[in-house]
Design a protein around this motif. Structure first.
Motif, PDB file in Angstrom:
ATOM      1  N   LEU A 137      47.490  22.092-190.229  1.00 41.56           N
ATOM      2  CA  LEU A 137      46.407  23.004-190.585  1.00 41.56           C
ATOM      3  C   LEU A 137      46.293  23.136-192.099  1.00 41.56           C
ATOM      4  CD1 LEU A 137      46.933  25.823-187.925  1.00 41.56           C
ATOM      5  CD2 LEU A 137      45.069  24.145-187.978  1.00 41.56           C
ATOM      6  N   GLU A 138      47.421  23.295-192.761  1.00 38.69           N
ATOM      7  CA  GLU A 138      47.409  23.415-194.221  1.00 38.69           C
ATOM      8  C   GLU A 138      46.882  22.143-194.874  1.00 38.69           C
ATOM      9  OE1 GLU A 138      50.999  26.544-195.192  1.00 38.69           O
ATOM     10  OE2 GLU A 138      51.533  24.440-194.792  1.00 38.69           O
ATOM     11  N   GLN A 139      47.256  20.993-194.323  1.00 38.72           N
ATOM     12  CA  GLN A 139      46.785  19.729-194.883  1.00 38.72           C
ATOM     13  C   GLN A 139      45.270  19.588-194.781  1.00 38.72           C
ATOM     14  OE1 GLN A 139      49.236  17.286-192.392  1.00 38.72           O
ATOM     15  NE2 GLN A 139      50.831  17.004-193.955  1.00 38.72           N
ATOM     16  N   HIS A 140      44.668  20.303-193.835  1.00 42.47           N
ATOM     17  CA  HIS A 140      43.215  20.270-193.678  1.00 42.47           C
ATOM     18  C   HIS A 140      42.563  21.496-194.319  1.00 42.47           C
ATOM     19  CE1 HIS A 140      44.255  17.116-190.826  1.00 42.47           C
ATOM     20  NE2 HIS A 140      42.981  16.750-190.849  1.00 42.47           N
ATOM     21  N   GLY A 141      43.296  22.254-195.097  1.00 43.36           N
ATOM     22  CA  GLY A 141      42.746  23.386-195.827  1.00 43.36           C
ATOM     23  C   GLY A 141      42.478  24.618-194.999  1.00 43.36           C
ATOM     24  N   LEU A 174      38.673  24.483-186.669  1.00 39.99           N
ATOM     25  CA  LEU A 174      37.646  24.548-187.702  1.00 39.99           C
ATOM     26  C   LEU A 174      36.531  25.519-187.316  1.00 39.99           C
ATOM     27  CD1 LEU A 174      36.324  23.594-190.327  1.00 39.99           C
ATOM     28  CD2 LEU A 174      35.366  21.652-189.031  1.00 39.99           C
ATOM     29  N   ALA A 175      36.047  25.440-186.081  1.00 37.27           N
ATOM     30  CA  ALA A 175      34.975  26.337-185.647  1.00 37.27           C
ATOM     31  C   ALA A 175      35.431  27.791-185.705  1.00 37.27           C
ATOM     32  CB  ALA A 175      34.522  25.978-184.236  1.00 37.27           C
ATOM     33  N   GLY A 176      36.656  28.060-185.268  1.00 37.53           N
ATOM     34  CA  GLY A 176      37.174  29.423-185.325  1.00 37.53           C
ATOM     35  C   GLY A 176      37.348  29.911-186.749  1.00 37.53           C
ATOM     36  N   TRP A 177      37.845  29.038-187.623  1.00 32.00           N
ATOM     37  CA  TRP A 177      38.036  29.385-189.040  1.00 32.00           C
ATOM     38  C   TRP A 177      36.694  29.710-189.685  1.00 32.00           C
ATOM     39  CZ3 TRP A 177      36.463  27.449-193.768  1.00 32.00           C
ATOM     40  CH2 TRP A 177      37.211  27.825-194.910  1.00 32.00           C
ATOM     41  N   LEU A 178      35.677  28.882-189.422  1.00 24.56           N
ATOM     42  CA  LEU A 178      34.354  29.116-189.998  1.00 24.56           C
ATOM     43  C   LEU A 178      33.744  30.417-189.483  1.00 24.56           C
ATOM     44  CD1 LEU A 178      32.926  25.485-189.890  1.00 24.56           C
ATOM     45  CD2 LEU A 178      33.332  26.847-191.957  1.00 24.56           C
ATOM     46  N   HIS A 233      47.634  11.630-174.586  1.00 23.92           N
ATOM     47  CA  HIS A 233      48.114  10.836-175.723  1.00 23.92           C
ATOM     48  C   HIS A 233      47.040  10.648-176.800  1.00 23.92           C
ATOM     49  CE1 HIS A 233      51.534  10.101-173.129  1.00 23.92           C
ATOM     50  NE2 HIS A 233      50.741   9.564-172.213  1.00 23.92           N
ATOM     51  N   ALA A 234      46.294  11.737-177.065  1.00 20.23           N
ATOM     52  CA  ALA A 234      45.326  11.681-178.164  1.00 20.23           C
ATOM     53  C   ALA A 234      46.060  11.450-179.473  1.00 20.23           C
ATOM     54  CB  ALA A 234      44.530  12.980-178.233  1.00 20.23           C
ATOM     55  N   ARG A 235      45.457  10.684-180.359  1.00 25.44           N
ATOM     56  CA  ARG A 235      46.098  10.315-181.620  1.00 25.44           C
ATOM     57  C   ARG A 235      46.279  11.545-182.511  1.00 25.44           C
ATOM     58  NH1 ARG A 235      42.697   6.603-182.833  1.00 25.44           N
ATOM     59  NH2 ARG A 235      43.790   5.044-181.599  1.00 25.44           N
ATOM     60  N   ALA A 236      47.444  11.709-183.095  1.00 21.19           N
ATOM     61  CA  ALA A 236      47.718  12.830-183.996  1.00 21.19           C
ATOM     62  C   ALA A 236      46.861  12.719-185.252  1.00 21.19           C
ATOM     63  CB  ALA A 236      49.202  12.863-184.367  1.00 21.19           C
ATOM     64  N   LEU A 237      46.518  13.853-185.833  1.00 20.29           N
ATOM     65  CA  LEU A 237      45.734  13.874-187.059  1.00 20.29           C
ATOM     66  C   LEU A 237      46.480  13.181-188.190  1.00 20.29           C
ATOM     67  CD1 LEU A 237      44.505  17.588-187.023  1.00 20.29           C
ATOM     68  CD2 LEU A 237      43.154  15.553-186.439  1.00 20.29           C
ATOM     69  N   ASP A 238      45.757  12.352-188.935  1.00 22.09           N
ATOM     70  CA  ASP A 238      46.318  11.668-190.095  1.00 22.09           C
ATOM     71  C   ASP A 238      46.003  12.502-191.325  1.00 22.09           C
ATOM     72  OD1 ASP A 238      47.030  10.034-192.183  1.00 22.09           O
ATOM     73  OD2 ASP A 238      45.833   8.305-191.536  1.00 22.09           O
ATOM     74  N   PRO A 239      47.013  13.044-192.016  1.00 25.83           N
ATOM     75  CA  PRO A 239      46.733  13.877-193.193  1.00 25.83           C
ATOM     76  C   PRO A 239      46.018  13.125-194.301  1.00 25.83           C
ATOM     77  CG  PRO A 239      49.072  13.347-193.058  1.00 25.83           C
ATOM     78  CD  PRO A 239      48.458  12.930-191.755  1.00 25.83           C
ATOM     79  N   GLU A 240      46.178  11.802-194.340  1.00 25.49           N
ATOM     80  CA  GLU A 240      45.478  11.012-195.354  1.00 25.49           C
ATOM     81  C   GLU A 240      43.974  10.949-195.081  1.00 25.49           C
ATOM     82  OE1 GLU A 240      46.966   9.818-198.040  1.00 25.49           O
ATOM     83  OE2 GLU A 240      48.828  10.743-197.320  1.00 25.49           O
ATOM     84  N   ALA A 253      37.299  15.731-200.611  1.00 25.62           N
ATOM     85  CA  ALA A 253      38.549  16.420-200.310  1.00 25.62           C
ATOM     86  C   ALA A 253      38.278  17.584-199.359  1.00 25.62           C
ATOM     87  CB  ALA A 253      39.192  16.928-201.599  1.00 25.62           C
ATOM     88  N   SER A 254      39.336  18.044-198.697  1.00 27.09           N
ATOM     89  CA  SER A 254      39.196  19.127-197.719  1.00 27.09           C
ATOM     90  C   SER A 254      38.566  20.359-198.330  1.00 27.09           C
ATOM     91  CB  SER A 254      40.571  19.482-197.134  1.00 27.09           C
ATOM     92  OG  SER A 254      41.107  18.404-196.409  1.00 27.09           O
ATOM     93  N   ALA A 255      39.009  20.756-199.522  1.00 29.34           N
ATOM     94  CA  ALA A 255      38.506  21.985-200.136  1.00 29.34           C
ATOM     95  C   ALA A 255      37.005  21.906-200.367  1.00 29.34           C
ATOM     96  CB  ALA A 255      39.242  22.246-201.447  1.00 29.34           C
ATOM     97  N   GLU A 256      36.514  20.742-200.816  1.00 28.76           N
ATOM     98  CA  GLU A 256      35.083  20.594-201.065  1.00 28.76           C
ATOM     99  C   GLU A 256      34.297  20.639-199.767  1.00 28.76           C
ATOM    100  OE1 GLU A 256      31.927  17.519-203.266  1.00 28.76           O
ATOM    101  OE2 GLU A 256      34.081  17.068-203.246  1.00 28.76           O
ATOM    102  N   LEU A 257      34.801  19.978-198.736  1.00 28.52           N
ATOM    103  CA  LEU A 257      34.123  19.988-197.443  1.00 28.52           C
ATOM    104  C   LEU A 257      34.075  21.390-196.849  1.00 28.52           C
ATOM    105  CD1 LEU A 257      35.283  16.686-195.780  1.00 28.52           C
ATOM    106  CD2 LEU A 257      32.961  17.583-195.680  1.00 28.52           C
ATOM    107  N   LEU A 258      35.179  22.113-196.920  1.00 24.28           N
ATOM    108  CA  LEU A 258      35.214  23.456-196.359  1.00 24.28           C
ATOM    109  C   LEU A 258      34.307  24.405-197.127  1.00 24.28           C
ATOM    110  CD1 LEU A 258      39.012  23.795-195.504  1.00 24.28           C
ATOM    111  CD2 LEU A 258      37.106  23.450-193.920  1.00 24.28           C
ATOM    112  N   ALA A 259      34.230  24.238-198.444  1.00 23.56           N
ATOM    113  CA  ALA A 259      33.328  25.073-199.233  1.00 23.56           C
ATOM    114  C   ALA A 259      31.878  24.833-198.814  1.00 23.56           C
ATOM    115  CB  ALA A 259      33.515  24.794-200.725  1.00 23.56           C
ATOM    116  N   TRP A 260      31.501  23.546-198.626  1.00 20.15           N
ATOM    117  CA  TRP A 260      30.155  23.240-198.157  1.00 20.15           C
ATOM    118  C   TRP A 260      29.929  23.817-196.762  1.00 20.15           C
ATOM    119  CZ3 TRP A 260      28.010  21.090-193.916  1.00 20.15           C
ATOM    120  CH2 TRP A 260      26.638  20.807-193.972  1.00 20.15           C
ATOM    121  N   ALA A 261      30.908  23.621-195.878  1.00 19.21           N
ATOM    122  CA  ALA A 261      30.764  24.061-194.495  1.00 19.21           C
ATOM    123  C   ALA A 261      30.582  25.574-194.409  1.00 19.21           C
ATOM    124  CB  ALA A 261      31.983  23.634-193.682  1.00 19.21           C
ATOM    125  N   LEU A 262      31.342  26.311-195.187  1.00 17.46           N
ATOM    126  CA  LEU A 262      31.253  27.766-195.137  1.00 17.46           C
ATOM    127  C   LEU A 262      29.911  28.247-195.686  1.00 17.46           C
ATOM    128  CD1 LEU A 262      32.724  30.305-194.358  1.00 17.46           C
ATOM    129  CD2 LEU A 262      33.860  30.306-196.581  1.00 17.46           C
TER     130      LEU A 262
END
Length: 307
Positions: free
Chosen positions: A70-74, A33-37, A246-253, A278-287
């Protein structure tokens, strides 16, 4: 002197480089996320590199799973992912150039000897140079880079100015393994040059690795990308969130919730009302609100994993 025009400045190119040894977890997502932003805020490109050189550690299909997460998290990338396993010839060419310049020597030290004789360093154990002047035959041995004397440094916007002494704090490091596979430092610098990376975003636990790679880049006459290092997420037990632990895998839900938590750890103060977005709304705010300078300098951050 007139400042360079915008057209003369290199375009921003960032990357995310997971090892496909298991699914992504919250620590992986924080880095992605930090790299994407960083890339998107600069109007640049964000690339994927799959670090699959050590094939026995990479179960079939894990790379596809990571890309799907990655796609599931936008977090969508540019260009086709670069697989390290497809570029061994490029690493061999770079190795031969270093050898011809006299930068390499063969090493037959066992893990037991290294454990017993390496000196403690600020990042990793420091090799004692046992094989440096032995002139061992190359076939079947690991190859180390002669690091020489002097400092290597990095002005990290998130972790501050970093200095290491090549001889006493880094030491000669392996660039080619005895099993015939390129060492991680060599593969990374070749990949970063091939992809035109201008900034590297990674965890603070890899500061030593970054400094080794910068020294190797300098020897190769390679442009040095900027670099910034995130706090490493650790659990209540003090251990890094990682696949090995053994970190827990990301849950797409829980994609939106995962992104919200990462934004909070990045000190971006996302609005509480977006926790269920939703991911898209969060990423739009974050960017729209991305302020990398808000991230506080600290090497570790204790967190609780998502339920």
């Amino acid at each position: 002197m007139n400042p360079p025009s915008a057209a003369a400045l290199p375009a921003y190119v960032g990357r995310f480089a997971p090892t496909p040894s298991g699914p992504l977890h919250l620590g992986s997502l924080l880095t992605a996320l930090a790299g994407w932003l960083q890339a998107r805020a600069a109007g640049g490109r964000w690339l994927i590199r799959i670090d699959d050189l050590d094939r026995p550690r990479c179960p079939p299909g894990t790379d596809t799973l990571i890309l799907r997460q990655l796609e599931q998290h936008g977090l969508h990338w540019d260009d086709s992912p670069r697989y390290q396993s497809a570029h061994q010839a490029e690493y061999r060419e770079a190795l031969e150039a270093l050898a011809q310049a006299g930068h390499l020597y063969a090493c037959d030290c066992t893990r037991a000897r290294l454990l017993a004789t390496s000196r403690p360093g600020p990042d990793d154990p420091v090799y004692d140079g046992h094989c440096r002047d032995r002139q061992l035959p190359v076939p079947g041995q690991a190859l180390r880079l002669r690091c020489g004397l002097g400092p290597v440094s990095l002005d990290d916007p998130w972790q501050g100015l970093q200095h290491r002494d090549l001889a006493t704090e880094i030491g000669d490091f392996i660039v080619w393994r005895r099993d015939g596979i390129a060492g991680y430092p060599l593969a990374c610098v070749v990949d970063d040059a091939a992809q035109g990376i201008t900034e590297i975003v990674r965890g603070a636990d890899l500061l030593g690795s970054t400094l080794r790679q910068r020294h190797l880049m300098s020897l190769r006459g390679q442009a040095l990308p900027a670099a910034r290092h995130l706090p490493v997420l650790v659990g209540a037990d003090g251990r890094k969130l990682s696949k090995q632990n053994h970190a827990r895998a990301l849950d797409p839900e829980q994609a939106g919730a995962n992104l919200w938590r990462c934004l909070a750890w990045l000190d971006q103060d996302p609005p509480p009302g977006l926790q269920g977005a939703a991911s898209a709304e969060l990423l739009a705010w974050a960017l729209a609100h991305w302020q990398p300078g808000r991230l506080r300098a600290r090497p570790r951050l204790e967190v609780e994993q998502a339920p």
